[in-house]
Design a protein around this motif. Sequence first.
Motif, mmCIF file in Angstrom:
data_model
loop_
_atom_site.group_PDB
_atom_site.id
_atom_site.type_symbol
_atom_site.label_atom_id
_atom_site.label_comp_id
_atom_site.label_asym_id
_atom_site.label_seq_id
_atom_site.Cartn_x
_atom_site.Cartn_y
_atom_site.Cartn_z
ATOM 1 N N ILE B 7 7.620 -17.366 -2.172
ATOM 2 C CA ILE B 7 8.100 -17.990 -3.411
ATOM 3 C C ILE B 7 7.212 -17.587 -4.590
ATOM 4 N N ALA B 8 5.897 -17.636 -4.371
ATOM 5 C CA ALA B 8 4.971 -17.275 -5.453
ATOM 6 C C ALA B 8 5.204 -15.837 -5.893
ATOM 7 N N LEU B 9 5.409 -14.938 -4.925
ATOM 8 C CA LEU B 9 5.625 -13.532 -5.271
ATOM 9 C C LEU B 9 6.925 -13.354 -6.041
ATOM 10 N N VAL B 10 7.971 -14.038 -5.597
ATOM 11 C CA VAL B 10 9.250 -13.941 -6.313
ATOM 12 C C VAL B 10 9.064 -14.409 -7.755
ATOM 13 N N ALA B 11 8.349 -15.513 -7.940
ATOM 14 C CA ALA B 11 8.135 -16.043 -9.290
ATOM 15 C C ALA B 11 7.364 -15.051 -10.157
ATOM 16 N N ILE B 12 6.320 -14.448 -9.581
ATOM 17 C CA ILE B 12 5.496 -13.507 -10.360
ATOM 18 C C ILE B 12 6.277 -12.246 -10.706
ATOM 19 N N VAL B 13 6.975 -11.694 -9.698
ATOM 20 C CA VAL B 13 7.703 -10.444 -9.948
ATOM 21 C C VAL B 13 8.872 -10.690 -10.911
ATOM 22 N N ALA B 14 9.538 -11.844 -10.769
ATOM 23 C CA ALA B 14 10.616 -12.163 -11.708
ATOM 24 C C ALA B 14 10.058 -12.222 -13.134
ATOM 25 N N GLY B 15 8.903 -12.875 -13.283
ATOM 26 C CA GLY B 15 8.296 -12.997 -14.607
ATOM 27 C C GLY B 15 7.922 -11.650 -15.194
ATOM 28 N N ALA B 16 7.322 -10.798 -14.380
ATOM 29 C CA ALA B 16 6.890 -9.494 -14.877
ATOM 30 C C ALA B 16 8.090 -8.623 -15.247
ATOM 31 N N SER B 17 9.103 -8.578 -14.374
ATOM 32 C CA SER B 17 10.263 -7.721 -14.627
ATOM 33 C C SER B 17 11.038 -8.190 -15.856
ATOM 34 N N CYS B 18 11.278 -9.502 -15.927
ATOM 35 C CA CYS B 18 12.024 -10.027 -17.068
ATOM 36 C C CYS B 18 11.203 -9.897 -18.354
ATOM 37 N N GLY B 19 9.890 -10.132 -18.242
ATOM 38 C CA GLY B 19 9.036 -10.013 -19.421
ATOM 39 C C GLY B 19 9.097 -8.618 -20.018
ATOM 40 N N LEU B 147 14.218 -7.844 -7.526
ATOM 41 C CA LEU B 147 13.480 -8.005 -8.789
ATOM 42 C C LEU B 147 12.468 -6.879 -8.997
ATOM 43 N N ALA B 148 11.797 -6.476 -7.918
ATOM 44 C CA ALA B 148 10.831 -5.391 -8.045
ATOM 45 C C ALA B 148 11.555 -4.098 -8.425
ATOM 46 N N GLY B 149 12.721 -3.858 -7.797
ATOM 47 C CA GLY B 149 13.514 -2.669 -8.126
ATOM 48 C C GLY B 149 13.923 -2.679 -9.587
ATOM 49 N N LEU B 150 14.351 -3.845 -10.071
ATOM 50 C CA LEU B 150 14.760 -3.954 -11.474
ATOM 51 C C LEU B 150 13.572 -3.731 -12.402
ATOM 52 N N GLY B 151 12.414 -4.238 -12.002
ATOM 53 C CA GLY B 151 11.218 -4.022 -12.813
ATOM 54 C C GLY B 151 10.908 -2.531 -12.933
ATOM 55 N N LEU B 152 11.028 -1.830 -11.805
ATOM 56 C CA LEU B 152 10.770 -0.388 -11.831
ATOM 57 C C LEU B 152 11.811 0.335 -12.680
ATOM 58 N N LEU B 153 13.073 -0.106 -12.579
ATOM 59 C CA LEU B 153 14.137 0.510 -13.383
ATOM 60 C C LEU B 153 13.832 0.351 -14.874
ATOM 61 N N ASN B 154 13.451 -0.875 -15.255
ATOM 62 C CA ASN B 154 13.093 -1.128 -16.656
ATOM 63 C C ASN B 154 11.902 -0.278 -17.091
ATOM 64 N N ALA B 155 10.894 -0.231 -16.224
ATOM 65 C CA ALA B 155 9.690 0.530 -16.571
ATOM 66 C C ALA B 155 10.024 2.009 -16.731
ATOM 67 N N GLY B 156 10.826 2.535 -15.810
ATOM 68 C CA GLY B 156 11.201 3.942 -15.875
ATOM 69 C C GLY B 156 11.982 4.258 -17.143
ATOM 70 N N PHE B 157 12.939 3.395 -17.465
ATOM 71 C CA PHE B 157 13.763 3.617 -18.655
ATOM 72 C C PHE B 157 12.905 3.578 -19.914
ATOM 73 N N LEU B 158 12.039 2.577 -19.978
ATOM 74 C CA LEU B 158 11.173 2.456 -21.151
ATOM 75 C C LEU B 158 10.194 3.622 -21.244
ATOM 76 N N TYR B 159 9.696 4.061 -20.085
ATOM 77 C CA TYR B 159 8.751 5.175 -20.096
ATOM 78 C C TYR B 159 9.421 6.446 -20.615
ATOM 79 N N LEU B 160 10.624 6.723 -20.095
ATOM 80 C CA LEU B 160 11.313 7.959 -20.487
ATOM 81 C C LEU B 160 11.784 7.918 -21.933
ATOM 82 N N PHE B 161 12.353 6.796 -22.336
ATOM 83 C CA PHE B 161 13.017 6.748 -23.638
ATOM 84 C C PHE B 161 12.289 5.875 -24.652
#
Lengths: 249, 371
Positions: B7-19, B147-161
Amino acid sequence: MSVRPALAHAIEVRDLTVAYEEKPVLWDLDVDVRSGALTAIIGPNGAGKSTLLKAILGLVPRVAGSVSIFGKPLSEDRGKVGYVPQRSSVDWDFPADALDVVLMGMYGRLGWLRRPGRTEREKALECLEEVGMRELAQRQIGRLSGGQQQRVFLARALAQDARLYMMDEPFAGVDAVTEQAVVETLRKLRDRGKTVVVVHHDLGSAPEYFDEAILLNVRLVASGPIDEVFTPENLHKTYGAGARFLVAP
Amino acid sequence: MSGALAIALVAIVAGASCGLAGVFLVLRRLAMMSDAISHAILPGLVAGYFFARGPNLIAAFLGATAAGVLTVFLVETIVRMRRLKEDAAIGLVFPALFAIGVLLVSRYFANVHLDTDAVLYGEIALAPFDTWNVAGRNLGPQSLWVLAGLGLLNAGFLYLFFKELKLSTFDPGLAEILGFRPGLLHYSFMTIIAMTTVGAFSAVGAILAVALIVIPAVTASFWTTRLPVVIVLSIGIGAFAGLLGYGAATAIDVSISGAIATTLGLLVGGSALFAPRTGFVAQALLRRRQRWAFAATALVIHLAHHRGTDAEVEESRLDHLQAELGWSSDEVNRIVRESEEAGWTIREGDRLVLTETGARAAAGRLVADRA
């Protein structure tokens, strides 16, 4: 009318009509912009000055007509046009400093994916220097005065190193120092062989600052060398009866 | 993996990805769009269920994301027609889509248990029970991977563009002229936002998803004006709120989603009050300082105005200042102290005398205002 040698046109606008909803903002405009000159687009509020600029740049949809820039549509060679939007049209709270904004002028040359590096940063600093803003390069853009913000935009235009510059009201709401900096930049650009088109609202200063003028009020009233088109008759047609109060004696 | 850790990990990763996802959304003044998407995905979930003929995670995800993108498209179409502003268009579109979803659920899936509380508030506490098993191995909660996958997707998109997003957010006109296709970029970005919202929605519920996307970015922008720092801070604030919220919820035995949302609220409220320069307190102090400094300037201009005239003696008497400039005696004391500290005036008996510095300050101010 004086006889001038045939000069290449930087912009050729043919039968341009732009409308919002059903209301025409520009009505069947034919106008040419002489290459290598400073041209002012002049007209009263609601005359479609900004819209003409944006229609030439493809930023507002055209109902009809065509625009070519140095003989080609803009989409075929995008590197040739520099753009200075109205100062009020961007969000100055955006987390960026003056240098960031000037660097944006070089994004076009970098293309997709490539990032600005040291060469770009040095060039951007030089451009800031040219408008007297180098010391403020690291200042967040929201903490600059209106005149300083305008000069950042000018530096960005310089960094673009385009053939044609389109500027929307660069003189609006700026102090005397900035007005002088804008004029100097315009002349510098002309001396380098660039073509500059400026939306301008001050009839009094127009003949001093510009070579050519496009008088506009939804329809084209007149265009050409500014001392030829600035006749009482043309100004009357553009502004109505108020015109004679607008021109300094 | 223990339940508490999951649960703690889900909360942290959700926060980081959404943030991370929220930074450009907030910069584009589209924060409310995440709220709209989080509600409008209901008909998409139903459509996914319908096409897959049953509950299917991937179909639900695709359906919900499509509904999210449809929301963006409808809002922009209404705005482009120049009938409404963005916020009004958002308010028009998402209740309609949500209502369609509710109708579809009640008409076709009346026998399926769909807990509205779970839709809105989510149940992050159930995360450990929904695990991802591959070849008999338990890889931990499914939502953690999503959530981790989505975080990576966001990071990749932001990094490239990054450069392209920055330009098209700050000055879409220039982006268009330079051929950076701001429209295409916008829809790509909003598709990723829709996917992030859907992923966060299924893990933590609609309300917390919106809070996790919007609040970290808003909080971060109180503390810095450097975009890369905003991004890093926003990720950190999201993750920190997830962790702290989870800890608080277990410590005092309350809802985890509620505790995370409350933590976020305290962080943004605290920042709005106490951030340097942009915070309420700093602004109030600055305004007060400026008020006194301005009044001191007005004082020296007044003194300079009468200097060397017959009225000078009368005009520079302290009690006269009080009457003429309309200041109370406390205010006069405060303002005189301000101007004395600046070295602008000195006191001579009951009179104020302008120093040379003060005279120059007054003259300089008058010239500066005229320019």
